[in-house]
Design a protein around this motif. Structure first.
Motif: not given
Length: 287
Positions: A241-246, A159-162
């Motif tokens: 943009p492609m947002i990665n968790e790590g 949820e937070r990442l999105i």
């Protein structure tokens, strides 16, 4: 061109009343060593209207996917929805057979950054997050957009990442101002992602679009504010943009040579809009 010639863009106006002030301003920036777009990269009024028709269909395709996507369906069913709806409305799915891509849409789940290939054996499960990336050709004109979908109850981290990815795109849009720079968009996106503990994929970015599937310029999301190409009215490109968790690093599936995965198996999210730079701001064409 001479001042009183009809403008090259086909607007029917004299050059001095149309693109001459824009191109004179571009020359001033170029003399200062800035990167400016070519005339070919500025869409004409006729092209813009035709591309907008393609963009409207592209958005409608994503709306159709949103109606039917659900837990338990396989991603080949998403591909069927995209192909059938696009063809029924006079369009062509741009990804189909593009450089050998075998399907009509990209479906990227959880740790897949992009270019996931639909498959009848890939079943959407409770807690999955999926990016559906739709691109459309209508009467020879191209459009592109992607959305994130949450399958049922997803984890707090998903949820937070999105949410942060949505915020990154919004900030990128706010930074997309005429006579600014592509780097302004990148800085807004990258700084917000990093402030929230995330990373932005560096080697894969946005692109010009409209007359072709992928055109210049390449749109990076990790470059400094004030850098890269000048944003000139008539430019059209994607913000995705492609947002990665790590880690921002990735690898490509060795078997299909398409699907891009996070290197550390972390989650990845992406939202893609297609935008037009105008004299008074930015217009979102697809989302």
């Amino acid at each position: 061109m001479e001042r009183n010639d009809l403008c090259w863009c086909g607007s029917g106006k004299k050059y001095k009343k149309c693109h001459m002030p824009i191109e004179e301003k571009m020359m001033l920036h170029a003399e200062k060593g800035e990167i400016v777009p070519t005339r070919k990269m500025l869409k004409t009024p006729f092209q813009i209207e035709k591309i907008k028709e393609s963009a409207a269909l592209n958005t409608a395709v994503l709306d159709e996917v949103a109606k039917y996507i659900h837990i338990g369906m396989n991603t080949a069913e998403i591909d069927d929805i995209v192909y059938t709806f696009t063809k029924e409305h006079g369009g062509i799915p741009a990804p189909l057979n593009y450089q050998g891509f075998p399907k009509s849409v990209c479906t990227s789940i959880n740790n897949e950054i992009c270019h996931g290939i639909p498959d009848k054996n890939i079943i959407l499960k409770e807690g999955d997050i999926i990016n559906v990336d739709v691109s459309t050709i209508l009467n020879g004109y191209f459009s592109d957009a992607s959305r994130m979908f949450k399958m049922g109850h997803v984890s707090e981290r998903a949820e937070r990442l999105i949410k942060v990815t949505e915020e990154c795109v919004k900030l990128g849009l706010e930074a997309a101002k005429p006579w600014g720079h592509l780097g302004d968009i990148a800085y807004a996106i990258n700084s917000h992602a990093q402030a929230n503990g995330y990373s932005v994929v560096e080697e894969i970015g946005g692109h010009g679009v409209g007359l072709q599937f992928h055109e210049d310029p390449f749109v990076s999301y990790v470059t400094p504010k004030g850098s890269e190409m000048l944003l000139v009215p008539g430019m059209m490109f994607t913000i995705e943009p492609m947002i990665n968790e790590g880690s921002p690093d990735f690898y490509v599936d060795e078997e299909n040579d398409w699907t891009v995965y996070t290197i550390d198996d972390g989650l990845s999210a992406q939202i893609e809009y297609m935008v037009l730079i105008k004299e008074n701001g930015v217009e979102v064409l697809t989302k």
